[in-house]
Motif scaffolding. Sequence first.
Motif, PDB file in Angstrom:
ATOM      1  N   PHE A 237       0.674  -1.070  -0.052  1.00 28.02           N
ATOM      2  CA  PHE A 237      -0.625  -0.260  -0.326  1.00 28.02           C
ATOM      3  C   PHE A 237       0.848   1.337   0.467  1.00 28.02           C
ATOM      4  O   PHE A 237       0.315   2.679  -1.216  1.00 28.02           O
ATOM      5  CB  PHE A 237      -1.033  -0.079   1.149  1.00 28.02           C
ATOM      6  CG  PHE A 237      -1.815   0.646   1.290  1.00 28.02           C
ATOM      7  CD1 PHE A 237      -3.219   0.246   0.950  1.00 28.02           C
ATOM      8  CD2 PHE A 237      -1.925   2.535   1.593  1.00 28.02           C
ATOM      9  CE1 PHE A 237      -4.079   1.376   0.520  1.00 28.02           C
ATOM     10  CE2 PHE A 237      -3.034   3.349   1.450  1.00 28.02           C
ATOM     11  CZ  PHE A 237      -4.461   2.331   1.025  1.00 28.02           C
ATOM     12  N   ALA A 238       1.598   1.368   0.663  1.00 26.01           N
ATOM     13  CA  ALA A 238       3.053   2.382   0.703  1.00 26.01           C
ATOM     14  C   ALA A 238       2.963   2.458  -0.720  1.00 26.01           C
ATOM     15  O   ALA A 238       3.840   4.076  -0.707  1.00 26.01           O
ATOM     16  CB  ALA A 238       3.738   2.636   2.173  1.00 26.01           C
ATOM     17  N   LEU A 239       3.869   1.516  -0.952  1.00 20.07           N
ATOM     18  CA  LEU A 239       5.230   1.754  -2.027  1.00 20.07           C
ATOM     19  C   LEU A 239       4.018   2.562  -3.427  1.00 20.07           C
ATOM     20  O   LEU A 239       4.040   3.296  -3.497  1.00 20.07           O
ATOM     21  CB  LEU A 239       5.462   0.458  -2.084  1.00 20.07           C
ATOM     22  CG  LEU A 239       6.315  -0.134  -1.336  1.00 20.07           C
ATOM     23  CD1 LEU A 239       6.725  -1.181  -2.126  1.00 20.07           C
ATOM     24  CD2 LEU A 239       7.846   0.665  -1.839  1.00 20.07           C
ATOM     25  N   LEU A 240       2.485   1.910  -3.753  1.00 23.04           N
ATOM     26  CA  LEU A 240       1.668   2.384  -4.238  1.00 23.04           C
ATOM     27  C   LEU A 240       1.579   3.999  -4.374  1.00 23.04           C
ATOM     28  O   LEU A 240       1.888   4.766  -5.191  1.00 23.04           O
ATOM     29  CB  LEU A 240       0.529   1.722  -4.169  1.00 23.04           C
ATOM     30  CG  LEU A 240       0.093   1.808  -5.562  1.00 23.04           C
ATOM     31  CD1 LEU A 240       0.476   1.888  -6.362  1.00 23.04           C
ATOM     32  CD2 LEU A 240      -2.107   1.162  -5.311  1.00 23.04           C
ATOM     33  N   TYR A 241       1.368   3.950  -3.045  1.00 25.75           N
ATOM     34  CA  TYR A 241       1.040   5.379  -2.778  1.00 25.75           C
ATOM     35  C   TYR A 241       1.925   6.820  -2.647  1.00 25.75           C
ATOM     36  O   TYR A 241       2.425   8.241  -2.407  1.00 25.75           O
ATOM     37  CB  TYR A 241      -0.472   5.413  -1.936  1.00 25.75           C
ATOM     38  CG  TYR A 241      -1.637   4.766  -2.354  1.00 25.75           C
ATOM     39  CD1 TYR A 241      -2.398   5.572  -3.318  1.00 25.75           C
ATOM     40  CD2 TYR A 241      -1.605   3.737  -1.469  1.00 25.75           C
ATOM     41  CE1 TYR A 241      -3.550   4.715  -4.331  1.00 25.75           C
ATOM     42  CE2 TYR A 241      -3.244   2.895  -2.088  1.00 25.75           C
ATOM     43  CZ  TYR A 241      -3.748   3.532  -2.761  1.00 25.75           C
ATOM     44  OH  TYR A 241      -5.301   2.965  -4.483  1.00 25.75           O
ATOM     45  N   ALA A 242       2.793   6.467  -1.676  1.00 27.69           N
ATOM     46  CA  ALA A 242       4.073   7.341  -1.402  1.00 27.69           C
ATOM     47  C   ALA A 242       4.660   7.326  -2.518  1.00 27.69           C
ATOM     48  O   ALA A 242       5.238   8.117  -2.992  1.00 27.69           O
ATOM     49  CB  ALA A 242       4.875   6.303   0.301  1.00 27.69           C
ATOM     50  N   ASN A 243       5.015   6.498  -3.259  1.00 26.84           N
ATOM     51  CA  ASN A 243       6.490   6.252  -4.504  1.00 26.84           C
ATOM     52  C   ASN A 243       5.422   6.333  -6.042  1.00 26.84           C
ATOM     53  O   ASN A 243       6.847   6.288  -6.875  1.00 26.84           O
ATOM     54  CB  ASN A 243       7.415   5.719  -4.692  1.00 26.84           C
ATOM     55  CG  ASN A 243       8.270   5.506  -2.615  1.00 26.84           C
ATOM     56  OD1 ASN A 243       8.007   6.323  -2.394  1.00 26.84           O
ATOM     57  ND2 ASN A 243       8.645   4.163  -2.966  1.00 26.84           N
ATOM     58  N   LEU A 244       3.995   5.726  -6.209  1.00 24.04           N
ATOM     59  CA  LEU A 244       3.709   5.640  -7.347  1.00 24.04           C
ATOM     60  C   LEU A 244       4.443   4.257  -7.912  1.00 24.04           C
ATOM     61  O   LEU A 244       4.735   3.814  -8.820  1.00 24.04           O
ATOM     62  CB  LEU A 244       3.723   6.528  -8.359  1.00 24.04           C
ATOM     63  CG  LEU A 244       3.136   7.847  -7.881  1.00 24.04           C
ATOM     64  CD1 LEU A 244       3.242   9.056  -8.873  1.00 24.04           C
ATOM     65  CD2 LEU A 244       1.924   8.125  -7.176  1.00 24.04           C
ATOM     66  N   GLN A 246       4.540   0.961  -8.843  1.00 25.04           N
ATOM     67  CA  GLN A 246       3.201   0.422  -9.023  1.00 25.04           C
ATOM     68  C   GLN A 246       3.519  -1.863  -9.100  1.00 25.04           C
ATOM     69  O   GLN A 246       3.363  -1.946  -8.887  1.00 25.04           O
ATOM     70  CB  GLN A 246       2.203   0.444 -10.254  1.00 25.04           C
ATOM     71  CG  GLN A 246       1.908   2.017 -10.422  1.00 25.04           C
ATOM     72  CD  GLN A 246       1.346   2.007 -12.036  1.00 25.04           C
ATOM     73  OE1 GLN A 246       0.415   1.375 -12.473  1.00 25.04           O
ATOM     74  NE2 GLN A 246       1.412   3.498 -12.264  1.00 25.04           N
ATOM     75  N   VAL A 247       4.732  -1.679  -9.848  1.00 25.16           N
ATOM     76  CA  VAL A 247       5.640  -3.296  -9.759  1.00 25.16           C
ATOM     77  C   VAL A 247       5.606  -3.713  -8.353  1.00 25.16           C
ATOM     78  O   VAL A 247       5.234  -4.461  -8.222  1.00 25.16           O
ATOM     79  CB  VAL A 247       6.804  -2.831 -10.508  1.00 25.16           C
ATOM     80  CG1 VAL A 247       7.581  -4.296 -10.653  1.00 25.16           C
ATOM     81  CG2 VAL A 247       6.403  -2.742 -12.436  1.00 25.16           C
ATOM     82  N   GLY A 248       6.684  -3.000  -7.343  1.00 25.22           N
ATOM     83  CA  GLY A 248       6.649  -2.722  -6.271  1.00 25.22           C
ATOM     84  C   GLY A 248       5.402  -3.731  -5.403  1.00 25.22           C
ATOM     85  O   GLY A 248       5.344  -4.258  -4.416  1.00 25.22           O
ATOM     86  N   ALA A 249       4.179  -2.432  -5.625  1.00 26.33           N
ATOM     87  CA  ALA A 249       2.666  -3.090  -5.185  1.00 26.33           C
ATOM     88  C   ALA A 249       2.337  -3.708  -5.010  1.00 26.33           C
ATOM     89  O   ALA A 249       2.485  -5.053  -4.788  1.00 26.33           O
ATOM     90  CB  ALA A 249       2.448  -1.008  -5.216  1.00 26.33           C
ATOM     91  N   GLU A 250       2.113  -4.155  -6.706  1.00 30.75           N
ATOM     92  CA  GLU A 250       1.720  -5.938  -6.598  1.00 30.75           C
ATOM     93  C   GLU A 250       2.836  -6.788  -6.679  1.00 30.75           C
ATOM     94  O   GLU A 250       1.824  -7.895  -6.190  1.00 30.75           O
ATOM     95  CB  GLU A 250       2.031  -5.678  -8.232  1.00 30.75           C
ATOM     96  CG  GLU A 250       1.288  -7.411  -8.637  1.00 30.75           C
ATOM     97  CD  GLU A 250      -0.076  -6.466 -10.322  1.00 30.75           C
ATOM     98  OE1 GLU A 250      -0.738  -7.331 -10.010  1.00 30.75           O
ATOM     99  OE2 GLU A 250       0.322  -5.467 -10.368  1.00 30.75           O
ATOM    100  N   ARG A 251       4.158  -6.778  -6.751  1.00 28.89           N
ATOM    101  CA  ARG A 251       5.003  -8.101  -6.281  1.00 28.89           C
ATOM    102  C   ARG A 251       4.497  -7.806  -4.353  1.00 28.89           C
ATOM    103  O   ARG A 251       4.049  -8.984  -4.293  1.00 28.89           O
ATOM    104  CB  ARG A 251       6.215  -7.099  -6.381  1.00 28.89           C
ATOM    105  CG  ARG A 251       7.105  -8.362  -5.635  1.00 28.89           C
ATOM    106  CD  ARG A 251       8.950  -7.746  -5.581  1.00 28.89           C
ATOM    107  NE  ARG A 251       8.854  -6.558  -4.969  1.00 28.89           N
ATOM    108  CZ  ARG A 251       9.186  -5.840  -5.339  1.00 28.89           C
ATOM    109  NH1 ARG A 251       9.231  -5.415  -6.468  1.00 28.89           N
ATOM    110  NH2 ARG A 251       9.650  -4.726  -4.445  1.00 28.89           N
ATOM    111  N   GLU A 252       4.056  -6.866  -3.419  1.00 26.93           N
ATOM    112  CA  GLU A 252       4.068  -6.999  -2.479  1.00 26.93           C
ATOM    113  C   GLU A 252       2.945  -7.603  -2.104  1.00 26.93           C
ATOM    114  O   GLU A 252       2.732  -8.401  -1.537  1.00 26.93           O
ATOM    115  CB  GLU A 252       4.347  -5.948  -1.743  1.00 26.93           C
ATOM    116  CG  GLU A 252       5.694  -5.550  -1.636  1.00 26.93           C
ATOM    117  CD  GLU A 252       7.311  -6.334  -0.639  1.00 26.93           C
ATOM    118  OE1 GLU A 252       6.952  -6.912  -0.246  1.00 26.93           O
ATOM    119  OE2 GLU A 252       8.166  -6.748  -1.230  1.00 26.93           O
TER     120      GLU A 252
END
Length: 467
Positions: A237-244, A246-252
């Motif tokens: 969640f934080a990777l997506l909305y803090a850093n945009l 998308q790849v990292g967020a989906e991986r997590e």
Amino acid sequence: MESDSSQQNLNRRLDSWREIASFFDRDERTVKRWEKKRALPVHRVPGGARGGVFAYTEELTAWLSSPTKDSAVTAVPHEKSPAVPLEQSGTGPEQPSPPPVIWFMRRPQNVMVWGVAAIVIVSATFILRHQMRRDPEAIRSSRATDPVAEELYLKGRFYWNKRTPADLNKALDYFTQAIVHDPGYSKAYVGLADSYNLLREFSAMPPSEAFPRALAAAKKAVELDDRSAEAHTSLAFALLYANLDQVGAEREFKRAIELDPNDGQAHHWYATALLAFGRPEEALKEIEIAQKLDPGSKAVLADKGIILYSAGQPDAAVTLLNQIEASDPSFVSPHRYLSVIAYQRKDYPGYFAEWKKTAIATEDTKDLSVEEAAETGFAAGGFHGMVEGMLPIQKQLYLQGSLGAYPLAQTYALLGKKAEALQFLRDAYNQRDMGFLYLHGDSAFNDLHDEPAYKDLMALDALPRTK
């Protein structure tokens, strides 16, 4: 008894040795010795009677976490909190992008609570790193859960699920206390991350403060327990909305679901991420899994409503959201989503009504001022008057640092001012404004699609974009 204000709860004044000793759950001789030999922060009453002292709980908590105090001190602040039922009322994510006039950054109102939590993270990280240098497996290996820290964590989850500004700050307080009590307790960092993740949406805390803290706490949670699905969900969640990212967020998110396929929050927040990725059909499948795992969650149902709308089922979406709104008028998400739908359907009276309810429920007076300007402008000059009416308020808030660049880009685009719209879009990207995640489906920018500068921004937004 616990104060109604989490700020007061964290920074109470203690007016005697007895109260200070009670705070640490120790006797008076012990805390007096700490003051003399270990620099316990105790103040003398100016001009008062001999022996008159006072202390602030914030300073005592920070001292307890400091690596400079004697390592033999194992006392923990003991707040006498009332018993709290541990039933959970449902979970929910940050919300997808609203129309231009309600995409808002807010100023903090509980700086003390947030600041103390940040200090605790830094102090606990220092202590843990020192321990892990001596024994790398001491923290990562299986460990018994401290019962007091666990109780504080569970109380934090109870308040976190309520999703009001006051309750989220109470949750932050409890998670912070849990970390002070046990710096190696991964779940407490998850709770801290989740609180910051939602404070951006449900309180006055701006994204620039909320998301970096959420990211730091989530990373610490994963470091402490890499096999925690909850920790990976919070990090996603934080990777997506803090850093945009998308790849990292989906991986997590996928890692979280792999670790625990029955984690309802992982499926829930992954569904809202898929919506941001422009994949509503996949989002609908995930939110239905989340609903089966947590059938009593209003937050899951509300997010299902906006996902249904995005997946081409508008009537089902509106029916569901109206039902949730009727059952709990204080719940913010249905108001926000119904305002989005009303705006897209050009139902402006409905749009203003739901927008106003959203601003009132979130206690956001600045958002309410923009709504009132928009409604007044609409009454005088229709849609164009609405957009013109809110622009001066938005510009003022932007200069004050209370509003991000993305909503100004939307407003300028709706007014046909392409150069200004493109400039603020560029600023929004540089600021990592989470509104940028929804650029692909934002109709406000339809007239910019042929502009080379817009195509360049779309290319930036698309890198990386998962499929």
